[in-house]
Design a protein around this motif. Structure first.
Motif, mmCIF file in Angstrom:
data_model
loop_
_atom_site.group_PDB
_atom_site.id
_atom_site.type_symbol
_atom_site.label_atom_id
_atom_site.label_comp_id
_atom_site.label_asym_id
_atom_site.label_seq_id
_atom_site.Cartn_x
_atom_site.Cartn_y
_atom_site.Cartn_z
ATOM 1 N N CYS A 29 0.835 -1.201 0.000
ATOM 2 C CA CYS A 29 0.000 0.000 0.000
ATOM 3 C C CYS A 29 0.868 1.250 0.000
ATOM 4 N N THR A 30 0.261 2.322 -0.472
ATOM 5 C CA THR A 30 0.842 3.653 -0.381
ATOM 6 C C THR A 30 -0.103 4.516 0.439
ATOM 7 N N TYR A 31 0.387 5.664 0.865
ATOM 8 C CA TYR A 31 -0.494 6.606 1.558
ATOM 9 C C TYR A 31 -0.107 8.020 1.163
ATOM 10 N N ALA A 32 -1.052 8.931 1.342
ATOM 11 C CA ALA A 32 -0.833 10.333 0.984
ATOM 12 C C ALA A 32 -1.098 11.209 2.194
ATOM 13 N N LEU A 33 -0.296 12.251 2.318
ATOM 14 C CA LEU A 33 -0.400 13.182 3.431
ATOM 15 C C LEU A 33 -0.304 14.594 2.863
ATOM 16 N N THR A 34 -1.272 15.446 3.204
ATOM 17 C CA THR A 34 -1.262 16.831 2.744
ATOM 18 C C THR A 34 -1.168 17.761 3.945
ATOM 19 N N VAL A 35 -0.234 18.701 3.894
ATOM 20 C CA VAL A 35 -0.046 19.658 4.979
ATOM 21 C C VAL A 35 0.057 21.065 4.401
ATOM 22 N N ASP A 36 -0.235 22.045 5.240
ATOM 23 C CA ASP A 36 0.001 23.457 4.911
ATOM 24 C C ASP A 36 1.253 23.894 5.652
ATOM 25 N N LEU A 37 2.306 24.218 4.927
ATOM 26 C CA LEU A 37 3.547 24.664 5.544
ATOM 27 C C LEU A 37 3.587 26.188 5.605
ATOM 28 N N ASP A 38 4.151 26.699 6.672
ATOM 29 C CA ASP A 38 4.290 28.152 6.830
ATOM 30 C C ASP A 38 5.396 28.645 5.902
ATOM 31 N N ALA A 39 5.002 29.407 4.880
ATOM 32 C CA ALA A 39 5.955 29.892 3.880
ATOM 33 C C ALA A 39 6.141 31.403 3.963
ATOM 34 N N THR A 40 5.735 32.030 5.060
ATOM 35 C CA THR A 40 5.778 33.483 5.159
ATOM 36 C C THR A 40 7.192 34.024 4.996
ATOM 37 N N ALA A 41 8.130 33.517 5.797
ATOM 38 C CA ALA A 41 9.512 33.995 5.723
ATOM 39 C C ALA A 41 10.138 33.644 4.379
ATOM 40 N N PHE A 42 9.802 32.491 3.864
ATOM 41 C CA PHE A 42 10.313 32.035 2.571
ATOM 42 C C PHE A 42 9.898 32.990 1.454
ATOM 43 N N VAL A 43 8.622 33.362 1.431
ATOM 44 C CA VAL A 43 8.118 34.275 0.401
ATOM 45 C C VAL A 43 8.763 35.651 0.545
ATOM 46 N N GLU A 44 8.921 36.111 1.771
ATOM 47 C CA GLU A 44 9.568 37.409 1.997
ATOM 48 C C GLU A 44 11.000 37.399 1.477
ATOM 49 N N ALA A 45 11.720 36.324 1.728
ATOM 50 C CA ALA A 45 13.101 36.227 1.256
ATOM 51 C C ALA A 45 13.165 36.262 -0.269
ATOM 52 N N LEU A 46 12.216 35.620 -0.917
ATOM 53 C CA LEU A 46 12.212 35.583 -2.376
ATOM 54 C C LEU A 46 11.844 36.937 -2.974
ATOM 55 N N ARG A 47 11.054 37.736 -2.269
ATOM 56 C CA ARG A 47 10.692 39.068 -2.763
ATOM 57 C C ARG A 47 11.925 39.965 -2.874
ATOM 58 N N ASP A 48 12.890 39.705 -2.033
ATOM 59 C CA ASP A 48 14.128 40.495 -2.046
ATOM 60 C C ASP A 48 15.238 39.822 -2.855
ATOM 61 N N SER A 49 14.863 38.841 -3.655
ATOM 62 C CA SER A 49 15.852 38.049 -4.393
ATOM 63 C C SER A 49 15.449 37.967 -5.855
ATOM 64 N N THR A 50 16.399 37.601 -6.682
ATOM 65 C CA THR A 50 16.102 37.349 -8.095
ATOM 66 C C THR A 50 15.834 35.869 -8.354
ATOM 67 N N ARG A 51 15.848 35.080 -7.296
ATOM 68 C CA ARG A 51 15.631 33.639 -7.444
ATOM 69 C C ARG A 51 14.178 33.338 -7.768
ATOM 70 N N LYS A 52 13.960 32.251 -8.492
ATOM 71 C CA LYS A 52 12.616 31.830 -8.880
ATOM 72 C C LYS A 52 11.995 30.969 -7.772
ATOM 73 N N THR A 53 10.737 31.283 -7.441
ATOM 74 C CA THR A 53 10.044 30.600 -6.357
ATOM 75 C C THR A 53 9.967 29.092 -6.571
ATOM 76 N N TYR A 54 9.551 28.683 -7.748
ATOM 77 C CA TYR A 54 9.360 27.259 -8.021
ATOM 78 C C TYR A 54 10.663 26.486 -7.829
ATOM 79 N N ILE A 55 11.751 27.039 -8.315
ATOM 80 C CA ILE A 55 13.037 26.362 -8.177
ATOM 81 C C ILE A 55 13.446 26.296 -6.705
ATOM 82 N N ALA A 56 13.170 27.346 -5.958
ATOM 83 C CA ALA A 56 13.485 27.333 -4.530
ATOM 84 C C ALA A 56 12.663 26.267 -3.808
ATOM 85 N N GLN A 57 11.401 26.125 -4.176
ATOM 86 C CA GLN A 57 10.570 25.076 -3.592
ATOM 87 C C GLN A 57 11.153 23.692 -3.893
ATOM 88 N N ILE A 58 11.540 23.490 -5.138
ATOM 89 C CA ILE A 58 12.091 22.192 -5.538
ATOM 90 C C ILE A 58 13.377 21.893 -4.773
#
Length: 219
Positions: A29-58
């Motif tokens: 069997c497999t199982y799936a788990l979905t969570v909401d992670l706090d990305a507030t600081a992460f998003v703020e850091a990316l606003r001050d950066s030229t880095r791409k959000t999707y790549i940072a997530q990956i």
């Protein structure tokens, strides 16, 4: 890039031997788990950066996965459990004109800057790809990441057939949602129970959360 050799797990000393055999053979069997992670600081850091959000997530996902043996597992040709020394993310890129996606992969690099440059070039190169796998088949030591930036979600699961031979984790990312003054990132994790239990899945997601809460690596 040639995949490295996976190291077989010593079954005589492996604490999860019975769990692996049970969920591999008796009750696969497999199982799936979905969570909401706090990305507030992460998003703020990316606003001050030229880095791409999707790549940072990956990169955050790949960094967490590579820290935990149970999420780098695979099967040897005779069906025994083994562990890759490193695994690489395979991720989707959307072709808006065709409303299709391609799947590309980039070698994991512990340096976010180095990984970002490689992945950004791949996303640019293949954003109009008409083949599903424009680089050819991904390496054996890879795991999948997909993104649904058009919607948020509270649950997500996959029915993979024949998924009972697939021990690598599968991630799906959703659109940010604001809740109680913080930005939350929906992350769905699909796990083969033979590879990891709920404890291991929770620890992996906590590792990802830690990277989002302390995003100094984004700069």
């Amino acid at each position: 890039m040639t995949s490295p050799s996976a190291t077989p797990i010593d079954l005589s000393t492996w604490p999860r031997r019975q769990h692996f055999e049970h969920y591999r053979s008796a009750v696969p069997c497999t199982y799936a788990l979905t969570v909401d992670l706090d990305a507030t600081a992460f998003v703020e850091a990316l606003r001050d950066s030229t880095r791409k959000t999707y790549i940072a997530q990956i990169w955050a996902l790949a960094t967490a996965v590579n820290q935990h043996d149970e999420f780098r597992m695979c099967l040897t040709p005779d069906g025994a459990p083994a562990t890759w020394p490193v695994v690489h993310p395979s991720f989707t890129v959307f072709n808006a004109a065709r409303e299709t996606f391609a799947s590309v992969w980039a070698p994991y690099d512990p340096s976010f800057a180095a990984f970002h440059d490689t992945a950004a070039a791949l996303l640019t190169e293949h954003r109009t790809a008409t083949e599903m796998f424009p680089q050819g088949p991904p390496p054996a030591n890879s795991f999948d990441v997909s993104s649904l930036p058009w919607t948020s979600f509270t649950g997500f699961s996959l029915a993979v057939q024949p998924g009972f031979d697939h021990l690598a984790p599968i991630f799906t990312l959703g659109r940010y949602v604001e809740r109680e003054g913080s930005l939350r990132l929906p992350v769905a994790l699909q796990v083969h129970h033979a590879a990891a239990d709920g404890f291991h899945a929770a620890r992996l997601l906590e590792t990802v959360q830690g990277l989002l809460l302390e995003p100094g690596w984004v700069a």
